[in-house]
Design a protein around this motif. Sequence first.
Motif, PDB file in Angstrom:
ATOM      1  N   TYR A 172       0.819  -1.216   0.000  1.00 49.43           N
ATOM      2  CA  TYR A 172       0.000   0.000   0.000  1.00 49.43           C
ATOM      3  C   TYR A 172       0.851   1.263   0.000  1.00 49.43           C
ATOM      4  CZ  TYR A 172      -4.640  -2.075   0.467  1.00 49.43           C
ATOM      5  OH  TYR A 172      -5.818  -2.734   0.235  1.00 49.43           O
TER       6      TYR A 172
ATOM      7  N   TRP B 108     -16.487  -8.196   1.294  1.00 47.81           N
ATOM      8  CA  TRP B 108     -15.056  -7.960   1.175  1.00 47.81           C
ATOM      9  C   TRP B 108     -14.556  -8.346  -0.209  1.00 47.81           C
ATOM     10  CZ3 TRP B 108     -11.746  -4.890   2.851  1.00 47.81           C
ATOM     11  CH2 TRP B 108     -10.376  -5.121   2.691  1.00 47.81           C
ATOM     12  N   HIS B 112     -12.983  -5.675  -2.819  1.00 45.78           N
ATOM     13  CA  HIS B 112     -11.549  -5.741  -2.771  1.00 45.78           C
ATOM     14  C   HIS B 112     -10.902  -6.445  -3.949  1.00 45.78           C
ATOM     15  CE1 HIS B 112      -7.672  -5.921  -1.163  1.00 45.78           C
ATOM     16  NE2 HIS B 112      -7.675  -7.214  -0.998  1.00 45.78           N
ATOM     17  N   ARG B 113     -11.426  -7.616  -4.283  1.00 46.42           N
ATOM     18  CA  ARG B 113     -10.650  -8.455  -5.193  1.00 46.42           C
ATOM     19  C   ARG B 113     -11.012  -8.292  -6.648  1.00 46.42           C
ATOM     20  NH1 ARG B 113      -7.886 -12.216  -1.373  1.00 46.42           N
ATOM     21  NH2 ARG B 113      -8.930 -11.372   0.413  1.00 46.42           N
ATOM     22  N   ARG B 130     -11.595   3.315  -1.457  1.00 46.45           N
ATOM     23  CA  ARG B 130     -10.317   3.122  -0.779  1.00 46.45           C
ATOM     24  C   ARG B 130      -9.874   4.419  -0.097  1.00 46.45           C
ATOM     25  NH1 ARG B 130      -5.616  -0.805  -3.211  1.00 46.45           N
ATOM     26  NH2 ARG B 130      -7.238  -2.352  -2.956  1.00 46.45           N
ATOM     27  N   ASP B 171      -5.254  -5.238   5.384  1.00 46.94           N
ATOM     28  CA  ASP B 171      -5.770  -5.890   4.189  1.00 46.94           C
ATOM     29  C   ASP B 171      -5.130  -7.264   3.977  1.00 46.94           C
ATOM     30  OD1 ASP B 171      -6.331  -6.725   1.655  1.00 46.94           O
ATOM     31  OD2 ASP B 171      -5.849  -4.848   0.664  1.00 46.94           O
TER      32      ASP B 171
END
Lengths: 219, 219
Positions: A172, B108, B112-113, B130, B171
């Motif tokens: 990140y 999630w 996220h993915r 984000r 994360d």
Amino acid sequence: MKEQRKRRVPRRIREQQIIDVAVTVFSKRGYHAASVDEIADLAGISKPMVYLYLDSKEGLFVACLRREAERLVTAFQAAARGQQGPDARLYAGLGAFFGFVSEHRDSWVVLHRQASELSETIAGEVALARRAVMEQVAGLISDGIAESGSTADLREEDADFVAHALVGAADYVTDWMERHPDQAPDTVTLRLMNMLWVGMRNVLNGEAWLPPVAPDPPQ
Amino acid sequence: MKEQRKRRVPRRIREQQIIDVAVTVFSKRGYHAASVDEIADLAGISKPMVYLYLDSKEGLFVACLRREAERLVTAFQAAARGQQGPDARLYAGLGAFFGFVSEHRDSWVVLHRQASELSETIAGEVALARRAVMEQVAGLISDGIAESGSTADLREEDADFVAHALVGAADYVTDWMERHPDQAPDTVTLRLMNMLWVGMRNVLNGEAWLPPVAPDPPQ
């Protein structure tokens, strides 16, 4: 015939040239929009030749992923090896990582951002690459735990946990780096070390953080 | 006509029902393989109605992203608010995060993915989501710096840096959690706090980590 025959380039070298171009194109266009035509064209090779060497667009992408992951792991290992002490190794490894990412922006994009909604083959390759990086870092943490003669009760599982947190933090932070181009990779490495290592040093020394005691819930 | 008319469900509630189903389907099938037919079918609503309410498959995905990101940010804020001290707030916030992720696995995955290789609209939404999470965490760090009356010279930019490292660590630790289902979210939170907070506490107190002095390069 007067025309000179093109000098035959060994397959291994040709493949690397194709992969060089493909990393740039996949990074710029994204997997779906990237075309094998463009890659062949930029590599100065015929499209059938690209297919002969790397089988398919997917095969080409997998080859890019593998090579770039290997380069990243190698850079990390080479930097960490030979350093004295776990903190110096982690520092050198993180430095190599941020150096790699800032020098090989395209590689990082291929390795990292493009992979979630692609084929299962590609998702599997990404998982393998990620695991390889994680194992390097976990190994480094394990060694650190062993060397420190830590008073804390830390095990393999802990090393793997810490590796995940470390790699996630580093990952990140590359986004942060992108928005702070004035910050050299070295500076970024040192900032992250200061955030992470000071904590780990103290945890290895047995220092613990405990949550505040919650008031009793109303009866 | 004998048949009783279906009770009219308000649009707001219908939309939430569609989004509930869509989160599950997108998470299970991936964006490209997910079909609006299946979503409509599982939600017990006609396909034209889904399009009327949420415009397109992309609109549906964006609605999922927005709602789940908002839920996550709200859970984080609600947990952190009212806690005394930066460490207690971070602990509560991280706990809410890991709790959310383990309870709402589907959300999630959607958040996220799935997002990197989709449309620009979706990539933009993901970036917004984000950023919203990052701002929450950076705000919490800023407050911590201000409250601590830290001796270290730390600024907004530092809070943003630390937020990136923190969120990245959290994360990646969700991947670790997935492979250690025996570890409760609370335990995971405490482990991460111990890794991160002990370090930050010492940095706030002015402790610094310095790289080993490199030998002079050969002349």
